[in-house]
Design a protein around this motif. Structure first.
Motif, PDB file in Angstrom:
ATOM      1  N   GLY A   2      55.675  -9.363 -46.649  1.00  0.00           N
ATOM      2  CA  GLY A   2      54.404  -9.379 -47.404  1.00  0.00           C
ATOM      3  C   GLY A   2      53.680  -8.481 -47.223  1.00  0.00           C
ATOM      4  O   GLY A   2      52.195  -9.071 -48.844  1.00  0.00           O
ATOM      5  N   ALA A   3      54.363  -7.530 -47.935  1.00  0.00           N
ATOM      6  CA  ALA A   3      53.687  -5.745 -48.984  1.00  0.00           C
ATOM      7  C   ALA A   3      54.260  -5.449 -49.205  1.00  0.00           C
ATOM      8  O   ALA A   3      55.480  -4.916 -48.833  1.00  0.00           O
ATOM      9  N   VAL A   4      54.127  -4.233 -50.673  1.00  0.00           N
ATOM     10  CA  VAL A   4      55.363  -4.002 -51.440  1.00  0.00           C
ATOM     11  C   VAL A   4      54.822  -2.160 -51.751  1.00  0.00           C
ATOM     12  O   VAL A   4      53.397  -2.836 -52.383  1.00  0.00           O
ATOM     13  N   PHE A  63      45.619  -1.224 -53.452  1.00  0.00           N
ATOM     14  CA  PHE A  63      45.666  -1.182 -54.570  1.00  0.00           C
ATOM     15  C   PHE A  63      46.182  -2.522 -55.180  1.00  0.00           C
ATOM     16  O   PHE A  63      46.716  -3.163 -54.775  1.00  0.00           O
ATOM     17  N   THR A  64      46.047  -1.580 -56.499  1.00  0.00           N
ATOM     18  CA  THR A  64      46.210  -2.899 -57.581  1.00  0.00           C
ATOM     19  C   THR A  64      46.927  -1.941 -58.887  1.00  0.00           C
ATOM     20  O   THR A  64      47.960  -1.152 -59.028  1.00  0.00           O
ATOM     21  N   LEU A  65      48.608  -2.947 -59.053  1.00  0.00           N
ATOM     22  CA  LEU A  65      48.674  -2.431 -60.275  1.00  0.00           C
ATOM     23  C   LEU A  65      48.368  -3.587 -61.290  1.00  0.00           C
ATOM     24  O   LEU A  65      47.988  -5.094 -61.603  1.00  0.00           O
ATOM     25  N   ASN A  66      47.591  -2.762 -62.928  1.00  0.00           N
ATOM     26  CA  ASN A  66      47.058  -3.432 -64.131  1.00  0.00           C
ATOM     27  C   ASN A  66      46.258  -4.862 -63.098  1.00  0.00           C
ATOM     28  O   ASN A  66      45.434  -5.970 -63.667  1.00  0.00           O
ATOM     29  N   VAL A  94      49.965  -5.700 -52.345  1.00  0.00           N
ATOM     30  CA  VAL A  94      50.162  -3.997 -53.380  1.00  0.00           C
ATOM     31  C   VAL A  94      49.353  -3.207 -52.174  1.00  0.00           C
ATOM     32  O   VAL A  94      48.639  -3.289 -51.863  1.00  0.00           O
ATOM     33  N   LEU A  95      50.611  -2.076 -52.421  1.00  0.00           N
ATOM     34  CA  LEU A  95      49.946  -1.228 -52.062  1.00  0.00           C
ATOM     35  C   LEU A  95      50.593   0.409 -52.223  1.00  0.00           C
ATOM     36  O   LEU A  95      51.090   0.097 -53.042  1.00  0.00           O
TER      37      LEU A  95
END
Length: 803
Positions: free
Chosen positions: A577-579, A626-629, A643-644
């Protein structure tokens, strides 16, 4: 006149031969037999010789040395001057003793020196013990020291933990060459199995930061592997053939090596093939959750979850491996020597056992999860030159090229899409080391180093029904990682009681990455990145010997790890459940270490050592949300995942101690024990703290060994403390599949205690037999953080033939 001059001529030629071709003969004091393999070295680092099969060695280079060390496992070490040797007509007799007080080590300064001249803690694993301890791979060989904790995600693995650090915070060196690459990860790392234990001559573990001599990554320790070299003195073909069988995994291992020397040339060839079946766990104690109750088969185009008829058999754990090595030595002249080395290792596919047992909603999560063949190839050329000049007495230059290849293949249960990701690393390195000796046993070593890694990564998905392939995201960006460094170390004999050591290193790291391959799959806000990192490290140590048998050695040292490609660019499902996504905005992390080493011995019958240490890791590179956009969740391989990213977001503290003793109950009977305790604390995102992931629970090893001339026996007790839920690292709590459950249903790692009995018997000069019973009481246990359950009662048999 002519007749009168003849005695002078004979005297001249006698003295000339004595000065320029002096030979030492070393024998057993009890039986008078010659002793091969005796190491002779001096306070001049890098100057060593070893006795041949006749117990003889050429000591020409040692002429006039004040202090020569004579060392052989199973015998008393001996310190003697050249003058004393000449009085004994260069014939020495060594007395049996299971305790060796003085060991020649290379890890501290990259040159041979006496371990008692080193302020830090170094453990030397003598290859003569290898057949007695009979390890299945290099990771087990390290673990046999009792001072390195080994984690295993799968049977084809072994990730060392040292002083609360693991993976890319430890450094591996093979024949003086850095093995760490730009894609060594922060998670558990299994690359040490690429090293063939049967090709090793010496193994050392340097505890604590070793960045001054070895650069980035050497934060928790350095593991130095020195492989076999051909003997220039060998005048005929010499070789060994070894077979090893073990019951718990159905192992079948075959090793062969052959060496030959003639004139200025010598050659050595080594080959080993390992074959392991599925591993069987113990049946006593343990946990129901450890059992392999189910596995996945594909029948009639459908994934089916099958019941395992033997839940103690860990289906999906077997693998095979081949190792090859070639060495060629050329002695150009008495001052200059060249050595070429070739290493190759390749495994079969390696099933990732800890992923194969993951479940979601009561069903196995993966139908397939395995590493493709793990390949390592190295070519290296070494030049050693000895000549006393104003700037140096010795030069050692090593150039190397390495190729690393690894891949990952996974498919979720019931899914037709299978993902394949492949990485290749080309690693180039050049080291030039210089050594200058001064009066009073003082010396300066200095050098320069250059390293370049290039990383290429590919990925595709395959429909296993139609066999159609489509592009998929890649694990790493196409990238390069470089390191340029200069370093120096100075050792000063201040007085008979005081010694001083200091070292310094400047390092420049650079990294370039191209993320364009993944921009079509993920909303990355960047396409390329480029950065440079400057790092300065050093150490300062003092050795105080109030008496020859007791030393106190305080040491302060620093280490660093520059961000690599794995840190800044990896895309990977790190846990269910994490990327993990790229983050190019990283800086190096730094370690600050203080320790004190105490060593005491009473002649050759008691040796005690104790080390207390504290390490602070600042600007630690850790996984954080973390965040992507602006997105905190994205879809990865068809699954919505948090998101990591790796970030300089924390500090970590490790405090602990290492202790040990050796007692010679008899000249052939040795009782020894080691105990290691460490506590790690890591800062979390909300500024609270959690135990550090790689700070293993307290562990140790106690053994009673009989070391006879023909028969050797080793009864050992290996143990690890429990890691209760309250002390579990936050990252480990997120991996319930590999842990037991306490009374409240929370994951924890139970403690364990196992016994082993190993033996070897020398039938004749040619044939040696080894037999062992490991985990005698058939305990069912899983080492902390490991995915696979340890072997149950395991019978091993090895036969070694020499010619």
């Amino acid at each position: 006149m002519r007749l009168a001059s003849l005695p002078l001529m004979y005297l001249f030629f006698f003295l000339q031969g004595w000065c320029f071709g002096q030979e030492i003969s070393i024998r057993d004091a009890e039986k008078g037999l010659p002793l091969p393999g005796v190491l002779v070295y001096s306070s001049d680092p890098g100057l060593t010789v070893m006795t041949n099969t006749e117990g003889k060695a050429d000591l020409t280079s040692f002429n006039g040395k004040k202090n020569l060390m004579i060392q052989l496992l199973g015998y008393q070490s001996l310190a003697i001057s050249w003058e004393e040797l000449s009085q004994k007509d260069f014939i020495l007799y060594l007395h049996p003793s299971p305790i060796t007080l003085d060991i020649a080590v290379i890890s501290a300064s990259r040159w041979n020196q006496n371990s008692q001249e080193v302020a830090g803690k170094v453990r030397h694993l003598d290859s003569q013990q290898l057949l007695l301890r009979n390890p299945a791979n290099a990771a087990d060989w390290l673990g046999s020291s009792g001072e390195v904790f080994i984690q295993k995600s799968q049977m084809g693995g072994g990730s060392p933990m040292i002083r609360g650090f693991s993976a890319n915070r430890l450094l591996y060196a093979v024949d003086g060459i850095r093995m760490n690459t730009a894609i060594f990860r922060s998670g558990n790392l299994q690359n040490v199995i690429s090293i063939d234990p049967f090709s090793l001559k010496n193994t050392e573990v340097l505890f604590g930061p070793g960045s001054v001599m070895y650069g980035s990554d050497a934060i928790g320790g350095v593991m130095v592997f020195e492989t076999l070299s051909p003997d220039l003195d060998q005048k005929k073909i010499k070789g060994t053939v070894l077979t090893r069988l073990s019951s718990a995994s159905g192992e079948k291992t075959v090793h062969a090596s052959v060496a030959y020397g003639k004139g200025k040339w010598s050659f050595l060839t080594s080959a080993t093939h390992f074959d392991f079946g599925d591993l069987t766990m113990g049946k006593v104690g343990g946990q129901e959750s450890y059992l392999r109750t189910e596995y996945v088969l594909r029948e009639n185009g459908t994934d089916v979850q099958k019941v395992n008829s033997n839940p103690y058999r860990q289906i999906g754990s077997g693998y095979s491996q081949v190792n090859l090595m070639q060495k060629v030595n050329w002695e150009a002249n008495e001052k200059s020597k060249f050595e070429y080395g070739f290493h190759f290792s390749s495994t079969s596919n390696l099933p990732r056992y800890d992923r194969l047992i993951e479940k979601r909603e009561g069903r196995l999560r993966f139908s397939r999860w395995e590493y493709g063949p793990q390949k390592w190839m190295m070519n290296n050329l070494r030049w050693n030159y000895r000549n006393s000049t104003k700037w140096f007495d010795q030069i050692k230059v090593i150039g190397a090229y390495q190729l690393f290849e690894e891949s990952r293949i996974d498919r979720r249960f019931g899914d037709l899409l299978e993902y394949n990701r492949l990485e290749k690393v080309h690693a180039y390195s050049l080291n030039a080391d210089f050594l200058k000796n001064f009066e009073a046993d003082n010396f300066l070593s200095y050098g320069v180093e250059g390293v370049i890694n290039t990383v290429a990564s590919g990925g595709f998905s395959k429909n296993i029904s139609t066999l159609e392939k489509t592009p998929a995201s890649v694990r790493y960006p196409n990238s390069s990682w470089s390191s340029l460094a200069a370093y120096a170390s100075y050792h000063d004999q201040l007085s008979k009681k005081w010694k001083f050591q200091t070292a310094f290193r400047y390092n420049l790291n650079g990294i370039r990455a191209d993320f364009s391959s993944n921009r079509e799959f993920f909303p990355l806000p960047f396409s390329t990145s480029k950065d440079q990192f400057h790092s300065v490290t050093g150490n300062l140590g003092v050795i105080f010997q109030p008496e020859p048998s007791f030393s106190i050695a305080p040491l302060i040292s620093t280490g660093f790890r520059a961000p690599n490609v794995d840190d800044i660019g990896k895309i990977f499902d790190s846990e269910p459940g994490a990327v993990l996504v790229p983050n190019p905005n990283l800086r190096p992390e730094y370690a600050y270490n203080a320790e004190i080493n105490l060593n005491k011995h009473i002649q050759n019958w008691i040796k005690i050592d104790f080390t207390g240490f504290y390490t602070l890791l600042d600007q630690a590179l850790v996984r954080r949300p973390f965040t992507l956009n602006g997105q905190s969740e994205i879809v990865y391989d068809g699954e919505l995942s948090q998101v990591l990213a790796i970030q300089n977001g924390a500090f970590a503290e490790i405090v602990g101690f290492q202790s040990g003793f050796e007692i010679a109950i008899h000249k052939r009977l040795l009782w020894s024990s080691t105990y290691n305790w460490q506590k790690g604390t890591e800062e979390l995102e909300d500024q609270s703290t959690s135990p550090s992931r790689h700070a293993a629970p307290a562990f140790g090893l106690t053994r009673l060994a009989y070391l006879g001339q023909k028969l050797k026996l080793d009864l050992s007790m290996q143990y690890s403390a429990e890691m209760p839920f309250e002390k579990m690292p936050l990252e480990e709590i997120g991996k319930p599949a590999i842990y037991a459950r306490d009374a409240n249903g929370n994951p924890y790692s139970p403690g364990w205690l196992v016994f082993h009995l190993n033996s070897t018997y020398q039938l004749n000069p040619i044939l040696q037999i080894s037999a062992a019973v490991e985990n005698i009481t058939d305990q069912q246990y899983r080492s902390y953080s490991s995915g696979i359950v340890a072997p149950g009662r395991n019978f091993t048999l090895s036969v070694k033939g020499s010619f």
